[in-house]
Design an enzyme around this catalytic site. Structure first.
Site, PDB file in Angstrom:
ATOM      1  N   GLU A  49       0.859  -1.182   0.000  1.00  0.00           N
ATOM      2  CA  GLU A  49       0.000   0.000   0.000  1.00  0.00           C
ATOM      3  C   GLU A  49       0.896   1.232   0.000  1.00  0.00           C
ATOM      4  O   GLU A  49       1.963   1.235   0.619  1.00  0.00           O
ATOM      5  CB  GLU A  49      -0.899   0.016   1.249  1.00  0.00           C
ATOM      6  CG  GLU A  49      -1.725   1.305   1.329  1.00  0.00           C
ATOM      7  CD  GLU A  49      -2.842   1.261   2.364  1.00  0.00           C
ATOM      8  OE1 GLU A  49      -2.775   0.430   3.287  1.00  0.00           O
ATOM      9  OE2 GLU A  49      -3.775   2.071   2.241  1.00  0.00           O
ATOM     10  N   CYS A 240      -6.588   0.862   2.677  1.00  0.00           N
ATOM     11  CA  CYS A 240      -7.602   1.926   2.620  1.00  0.00           C
ATOM     12  C   CYS A 240      -7.430   2.828   1.410  1.00  0.00           C
ATOM     13  O   CYS A 240      -8.365   3.539   1.020  1.00  0.00           O
ATOM     14  CB  CYS A 240      -7.542   2.777   3.879  1.00  0.00           C
ATOM     15  SG  CYS A 240      -8.072   1.886   5.354  1.00  0.00           S
ATOM     16  N   ASN A 371     -11.766  -3.301  -0.320  1.00  0.00           N
ATOM     17  CA  ASN A 371     -10.663  -3.575   0.612  1.00  0.00           C
ATOM     18  C   ASN A 371     -11.206  -4.088   1.927  1.00  0.00           C
ATOM     19  O   ASN A 371     -11.502  -5.256   2.082  1.00  0.00           O
ATOM     20  CB  ASN A 371      -9.813  -2.318   0.800  1.00  0.00           C
ATOM     21  CG  ASN A 371      -8.802  -2.481   1.933  1.00  0.00           C
ATOM     22  OD1 ASN A 371      -8.128  -3.499   2.013  1.00  0.00           O
ATOM     23  ND2 ASN A 371      -8.725  -1.518   2.838  1.00  0.00           N
ATOM     24  N   GLU A 372     -11.376  -3.193   2.861  1.00  0.00           N
ATOM     25  CA  GLU A 372     -11.759  -3.596   4.220  1.00  0.00           C
ATOM     26  C   GLU A 372     -13.181  -3.079   4.444  1.00  0.00           C
ATOM     27  O   GLU A 372     -13.384  -2.045   5.056  1.00  0.00           O
ATOM     28  CB  GLU A 372     -10.772  -2.960   5.192  1.00  0.00           C
ATOM     29  CG  GLU A 372     -10.741  -3.557   6.563  1.00  0.00           C
ATOM     30  CD  GLU A 372      -9.676  -2.864   7.416  1.00  0.00           C
ATOM     31  OE1 GLU A 372      -9.754  -1.631   7.604  1.00  0.00           O
ATOM     32  OE2 GLU A 372      -8.763  -3.555   7.887  1.00  0.00           O
TER      33      GLU A 372
HETATM   34  O1  AHR Z   1      -2.386  -1.518   6.848  1.00  0.00           O
HETATM   35  C1  AHR Z   1      -2.864  -0.272   7.220  1.00  0.00           C
HETATM   36  C2  AHR Z   1      -4.367  -0.166   7.079  1.00  0.00           C
HETATM   37  O2  AHR Z   1      -5.006  -1.039   7.967  1.00  0.00           O
HETATM   38  C3  AHR Z   1      -4.914  -0.564   5.739  1.00  0.00           C
HETATM   39  O3  AHR Z   1      -4.848   0.463   4.838  1.00  0.00           O
HETATM   40  C4  AHR Z   1      -6.328  -0.920   6.045  1.00  0.00           C
HETATM   41  O4  AHR Z   1      -6.866  -1.855   5.142  1.00  0.00           O
HETATM   42  C5  AHR Z   1      -6.273  -1.389   7.475  1.00  0.00           C
HETATM   43  O5  AHR Z   1      -7.245  -0.781   8.242  1.00  0.00           O
END
Ligand code: AHR
Length: 655
Positions: A49, A240, A371-372
Site C-alpha cells: 500500500e 484503505c 478492501n476492508e
Molecule cells: O495496513 C494499514 C491499514 O489497515 C490498511 O490500509 C487498512 O486496510 C487497514 O485498516
C-alpha cells in the site's frame, strides 16, 4: 557474546554433538505416511500500500517532489532562491495531457541566475558512482534564449553532480542529461539555474536513478527485498488507499497507466489521516501505477492480486456509497482491468498494455472486490460484482472482505453471507497484541473445509496497540506472528493466502507502524517480522504433513507456547519442520518420523531468535536475522534442543 555468534556456536555444538542428553519434554510426531493437504503456491505473499511513503518517496525512485506542479499548492517542495519574476501559470492548453495542466514560467529579468531548488522527499538520496538522469520539458517564451543548468548538492553544501541542458526552442521539448554522482548523500537537493534574460516554461522535472530493479523503474534495494521473500502473490494497491476518504479520491487504476505525465495526481489519503502524523506533501503521482505493478509481479514471480474499489469509500471515514444503480462504472473498471491484464492485443485494453511494452498477458487469476468493507452495503456490492464477473470470467478467483477485525460483529455478519454467496476467498484482517497471535494458532483448525477459502490479507502483531506511534517491530511481535503462521500452514486446505501489513515504512515519513520493511532515502532493512515471513516462504513445501505434539507441551502462564507444523517438499524430497518455541527456556523435543525413513546427507537448520525487545535498524539491519547450518542426520535421533524464543526450520531429506 553477541547474539549471532552465540547462535553460530550453538548450531556448531549441535552439529558436533548430535543428540542431547537431557530427556525430551515433548515428542513431535511427524506423520509422513498420512495424507496432508496441498499447500497453495500463493500461501505467503505481500501486501503493498502507498502508506508511509511506500510509493512516491519509496519504491518509485523519482527524486523530485511535485515534478509537474500539480500539487494543490503548485510550488510545494520548491524554493525560489533569487529575486525575479517567477510565476506559476495554469495552462489553458493541455500541453502535457488534461491531468497535467500546470507548468512553471520563470522570467529572469536580471543578470543573476534564477535558482529553483527542489527538496525531494526528506532530501534526495544520491549514491556515489551511480548515474542519474535529469530531465524536464522546457520551452522558451519569446525570442530570448535563457540557458538551463542544474546541480545536485549535498546537505553539507558539497557538489555531487551537475550539468547543463541544451536545445531549448519555442516548442515544448524533453531535455535530458545523465550524470554520475561524485559522492554519497542521503539528503541532497536539486537546483535548476535559469541564466540570462527572458522567460522559460518548465514542466515534468525529474531526477531518476538509471539503475532500477530489472530496469523497470523501481528502486532496486526495496524491490530486491521483495524478491528475496519469493512471494506467492502481491496484493496492490492496498489497503484503505483503494477506498479513498470520499469516492472522488478512490484509487482508479485507469488513471495510473499510460505516459506518466498523463496520470492524474490525487491526494494520498494518509496525507491528513492521522493528526499526530501529518504528511501535508503526500500525494500519489502514480509513477508506480498498475502497469508497473503487473510488471513487478512478473519480475518477482508473484501472482498479481489487485484490489478494486467496489463503490464504497473508507468506512472509517465518510463511508460514501455509490448507489446500487450506479455501480456499473465500478464493475466495468473490473472487467477492463481483467482485459488490460489478460486480453489479446487486439482488445482495447490489451492494446494499451501492449503499447506500454508488454504484449504478452500478465495472467491475472485473482481479483479483490473492495478492501476492508463491512455490513450489508458491502454484501450487496460484492454480490453485484460477483454476478457479472463470475459470468464473464469464471477463471478469476474473487477475494471478498470480512471487515477490519478477526472476530467482531462485522466479521460475524460477513461470513455466513459470503458463504451463502459461495464466495471464493474471504479476506480477514487482524492487528492485535502478540498474545492474540500466540492464542490463535489453532484458529483455523475448526473452520469449515468446504469453503470459502481464507486470505489472511492484513496482519501484524502490535507491541502497543493499533495505530499507536509506540508500536515497535521487535522480536516479541515477530515470534508471535511465527507461532500464528504455523497454524496458517497447518490449515493450508483452508488458508490459501496470507500477507503481513503494511509493507514499507520510511524512517522519516511513516504514518503507521509496525511495518515489514523500513527504509531511508538509500537503504532498506528487514524487520524480525520480515525474516519470519521469509523463513516461511522459502520453506513452504507443497503438501502439509500431519503432526502431533505429545508429552508435556511447554507452556507459559498456563498456556501452550510451543508450536509446530510440517510439510513435504516433493521436489527436493525433504520434510520441512517449523517449530516456534515461545517460552523463555530451551525445549528438548524428540522428533519421530513415521512412515518414511530419514534419507542421506545432512539436515539444514535455520534458527531465528533474539531478545524479545530486539529490533533491527539502519545501523544494525541484521541484529535479528536467521542463521543457517547443517547437521548430520544422526543428530536427529536423540532429543533436539529448540532455543528459547525461537523459530526453527529444519529441512530433512527423507527416503
Ligand atoms: O495496513 C494499514 C491499514 O489497515 C490498511 O490500509 C487498512 O486496510 C487497514 O485498516
Amino acid at each position: 557474546m553477541n547474539c549471532k555468534l552465540f547462535l553460530i556456536a550453538a548450531v556448531a555444538a549441535l552439529t558436533a554433538g548430535g543428540a542431547l542428553t537431557a530427556p525430551a519434554a515433548v515428542n513431535i510426531r511427524i506423520q509422513a505416511d498420512q495424507p496432508g493437504a496441498a499447500i497453495s503456491p500463493t500461501l505467503w505473499g505481500i501486501f503493498f500500500e502507498d502508506i508511509n511513503y511506500g510509493a512516491d518517496g519509496g519504491l518509485y525512485p523519482e527524486r523530485v517532489k511535485n515534478r509537474s506542479f500539480e500539487f494543490p499548492s503548485p510550488l510545494m517542495g520548491w524554493h525560489v532562491e533569487a529575486q525575479a519574476g517567477v510565476g506559476v501559470l495554469v495552462g489553458t492548453e493541455p500541453a502535457h495531457g488534461v491531468n497535467n495542466r500546470h507548468f512553471l514560467r520563470v522570467t529572469n529579468g536580471g543578470t543573476a541566475a534564477v535558482v529553483l531548488r527542489n527538496e525531494g522527499f526528506f532530501g534526495m538520496g544520491i549514491q556515489q558512482g551511480q548515474e542519474y538522469e535529469f530531465s524536464l520539458q522546457a520551452r522558451c517564451v519569446g525570442r530570448e534564449r535563457p540557458t538551463l543548468a542544474f546541480t545536485l548538492t549535498g546537505a553539507d553544501g558539497r557538489h555531487l553532480a551537475g550539468g547543463s541542458l541544451k536545445g531549448m526552442g519555442n516548442e515544448w521539448k524533453r531535455l535530458a542529461v545523465t550524470v554520475r554522482a561524485g559522492a554519497t548523500d542521503l539528503k541532497a537537493h536539486l537546483s535548476i539555474l535559469v541564466k540570462g534574460p527572458g522567460s522559460v516554461d518548465l514542466d515534468l522535472i525529474s531526477l531518476m536513478p538509471r539503475k532500477t530493479f530489472k530496469n523497470h523503474g523501481l528502486r532496486e534495494d526495496m524491490a530486491q527485498m521483495l524478491a528475496e521473500l519469493k512471494p506467492g502473490f502481491l496484493r496492490f494497491p492496498g489497503g484503505c488507499i483503494v477506498e479513498g476518504r470520499w469516492l472522488t479520491n478512490r484509487y482508479q487504476w485507469k488513471t495510473t497507466i499510460g505516459p506518466v505525465a498523463e496520470r492524474r495526481l490525487i491526494i494520498n489519503r494518509w496525507n491528513d489521516e492521522f493528526k499526530h502524523r501529518p504528511a501535508p506533501d503526500y500525494y500519489q503521482s502514480f509513477g508506480l501505477g498498475f502497469f508497473e505493478y503487473f510488471q513487478l509481479c512478473e519480475d518477482i514471480g508473484a501472482e498479481p492480486l489487485p484490489i478494486l474499489n467496489c463503490g464504497m469509500a473508507c468506512q472509517f471515514n465518510s463511508g460514501e456509497l455509490a448507489p446500487m444503480d450506479q455501480l456499473q462504472e465500478y464493475i466495468q473498471d473490473a472487467l477492463d482491468l481483467i482485459e488490460f491484464a489478460n486480453g489479446p492485443v487486439s482488445s482495447p485494453w490489451g492494446k494499451k498494455r501492449a503499447e506500454m511494452g508488454h504484449p504478452k498477458p500478465f495472467r491475472l487469476k485473482y481479483l479483490g472486490i473492495g478492501n476492508e468493507q463491512w455490513l450489508q452495503p458491502y454484501i450487496d456490492r460484492y454480490a453485484a460484482f460477483a454476478r457479472v464477473l463470475k459470468a464473464r470470467h469464471p477463471e478469476i478467483q474473487l477475494v471478498s472482505s470480512a471487515g477490519p477485525a478477526p472476530d467482531d460483529e462485522k466479521f460475524r455478519f460477513a461470513w455466513p453471507k459470503l458463504r451463502e454467496l459461495k464466495a471464493d476467498i474471504v479476506d480477514e484482517h487482524c492487528y492485535a497484541r502478540p498474545e492474540w497471535f500466540l492464542n490463535n494458532a489453532h484458529r483455523y483448525d475448526g473452520y469449515d473445509r468446504r469453503g470459502p477459502r481464507v486470505f489472511m490479507g492484513e496482519y501484524a502483531a502490535q507491541s502497543d496497540k493499533t495505530v499507536s506511534v509506540n508500536n515497535r517491530n521487535n522480536w516479541e511481535c515477530a515470534l508471535a506472528e511465527a507461532a500464528y503462521m504455523t497454524g496458517l500452514e497447518r490449515n493450508a486446505d483452508v488458508v490459501v493466502m496470507a500477507s503481513y501489513a503494511p509493507l514499507f515504512g520510511h524512517e522519516e515519513g511513516w504514518q503507521w507502524r509496525p511495518n515489514l520493511i523500513w527504509c531511508d532515502n538509500l537503504r532498506s532493512y528487514g524487520t524480525p517480522s520480515y525474516y519470519v515471513q521469509q523463513m516461511f516462504s522459502l520453506n513452504k513445501g507443497d503438501r502439509t504433513v500431519p503432526l502431533l505434539l505429545e508429552g508435556v507441551v511447554p507452556t507459559e502462564g498456563g498456556k501452550p507456547r510451543f508450536y509446530a507444523t510440517a510439510a513435504r517438499d516433493t521436489r527436493t524430497g525433504e520434510i520441512i519442520l517449523k517449530v516456534v518455541n515461545a517460552t523463555p527456556g530451551a525445549v528438548e523435543a524428540q522428533l519421530t518420523l513415521e512412515g518414511v525413513a530419514w534419507g542421506r546427507g545432512r539436515a539444514r537448520v535455520t534458527v531465528l531468535t533474539g531478545g524479545l525487545k530486539d529490533e533491527n535498524s539502519i545501523e544494525f539491519p541484521t541484529r535479528v536475522a536467521p542463521v543457517t547450518s547443517t547437521l548430520p542426520l544422526g543428530a536427529l535421533a536423540g532429543p533436539f534442543s529448540f532455543w528459547k524464543h525461537s523459530l526453527t526450520v529444519l529441512r530433512v531429506p527423507i527416503r
